[in-house]
Design a protein around this motif. Sequence first.
Motif, PDB file in Angstrom:
ATOM      1  N   ALA A  15       0.835  -1.208   0.000  1.00 17.50           N
ATOM      2  CA  ALA A  15       0.000   0.000   0.000  1.00 17.50           C
ATOM      3  C   ALA A  15       0.867   1.254   0.000  1.00 17.50           C
ATOM      4  O   ALA A  15       0.546   2.241  -0.672  1.00 17.50           O
ATOM      5  N   LEU A  16       1.969   1.231   0.732  1.00 17.25           N
ATOM      6  CA  LEU A  16       2.877   2.381   0.775  1.00 17.25           C
ATOM      7  C   LEU A  16       3.565   2.613  -0.563  1.00 17.25           C
ATOM      8  O   LEU A  16       3.953   3.740  -0.870  1.00 17.25           O
ATOM      9  N   ASP A  17       3.705   1.578  -1.373  1.00 22.32           N
ATOM     10  CA  ASP A  17       4.273   1.748  -2.710  1.00 22.32           C
ATOM     11  C   ASP A  17       3.418   2.718  -3.534  1.00 22.32           C
ATOM     12  O   ASP A  17       3.933   3.427  -4.394  1.00 22.32           O
ATOM     13  N   ALA A  18       2.122   2.736  -3.256  1.00 20.68           N
ATOM     14  CA  ALA A  18       1.212   3.632  -3.972  1.00 20.68           C
ATOM     15  C   ALA A  18       1.131   5.016  -3.337  1.00 20.68           C
ATOM     16  O   ALA A  18       0.434   5.887  -3.847  1.00 20.68           O
ATOM     17  N   ASP A  19       1.829   5.210  -2.219  1.00 16.95           N
ATOM     18  CA  ASP A  19       1.830   6.492  -1.495  1.00 16.95           C
ATOM     19  C   ASP A  19       3.280   6.858  -1.167  1.00 16.95           C
ATOM     20  O   ASP A  19       3.677   6.896  -0.004  1.00 16.95           O
ATOM     21  N   PRO A  20       4.094   7.133  -2.200  1.00 18.11           N
ATOM     22  CA  PRO A  20       5.528   7.308  -1.981  1.00 18.11           C
ATOM     23  C   PRO A  20       5.911   8.538  -1.155  1.00 18.11           C
ATOM     24  O   PRO A  20       7.041   8.624  -0.697  1.00 18.11           O
ATOM     25  N   ALA A  21       4.990   9.457  -0.933  1.00 17.48           N
ATOM     26  CA  ALA A  21       5.303  10.635  -0.121  1.00 17.48           C
ATOM     27  C   ALA A  21       5.183  10.350   1.374  1.00 17.48           C
ATOM     28  O   ALA A  21       5.667  11.127   2.197  1.00 17.48           O
ATOM     29  N   LYS A  22       4.563   9.231   1.734  1.00 20.67           N
ATOM     30  CA  LYS A  22       4.372   8.891   3.151  1.00 20.67           C
ATOM     31  C   LYS A  22       5.716   8.506   3.767  1.00 20.67           C
ATOM     32  O   LYS A  22       6.380   7.589   3.287  1.00 20.67           O
ATOM     33  N   PRO A  23       6.150   9.179   4.829  1.00 18.57           N
ATOM     34  CA  PRO A  23       7.411   8.816   5.490  1.00 18.57           C
ATOM     35  C   PRO A  23       7.336   7.434   6.144  1.00 18.57           C
ATOM     36  O   PRO A  23       6.327   7.092   6.775  1.00 18.57           O
ATOM     37  N   VAL A  24       8.415   6.661   5.976  1.00 16.04           N
ATOM     38  CA  VAL A  24       8.477   5.296   6.497  1.00 16.04           C
ATOM     39  C   VAL A  24       9.829   5.078   7.165  1.00 16.04           C
ATOM     40  O   VAL A  24      10.865   5.433   6.609  1.00 16.04           O
TER      41      VAL A  24
END
Length: 172
Positions: free
Chosen positions: A48-57
């Motif tokens: 899911a984060l691959d589709a939201d690359p601006a989300k800090p991880v």
Amino acid sequence: AAMLPELDGVIFIGGDDIDVRPFGVPLHPEARIMDPVRQAADFALLRALDADPAKPVLGICLGMQLMGVHRGAELIQHLGDRLPDADRHRNDARHPVSSALGDGMVASFHHQALADAAGLEVIGRSDDGVIEAVRDAARPFYVGVQWHPERTEDPTLGDGVVRKLVDAARSA
């Protein structure tokens, strides 16, 4: 995926070992695998984060390993098979790390590590060559550390790593 818009950032925490059998790799006898429900959820969240690359991880220990395996990295299932002094990475032992995040002593509690970074960039290693930090340079903040910043006394490599995630979340 439905929860991601509500989150400012994501931390993948430490834990037991990845079950590598779904990836066609035999399980090492020293592996103590994580709960399969958690493993499925963590990999679903990474997708899911691959589709939201601006989300800090931020990935910590197992979290960094999950990030790497998700990208296709090979996992060293037991450092003791490759390093004669692998115990220096266990039981909160302190060892030096050189990284783009800083250089200093970190607290380690792992017997597994990434053998390569696959689709990530290696940005830190311990003095014995173990990959200790990775990032995706194409994303604003997508960083994994093999050590435990929550137990690392060095202010840059300890609380400072988590502070970088918070700062990235504030500016996202």
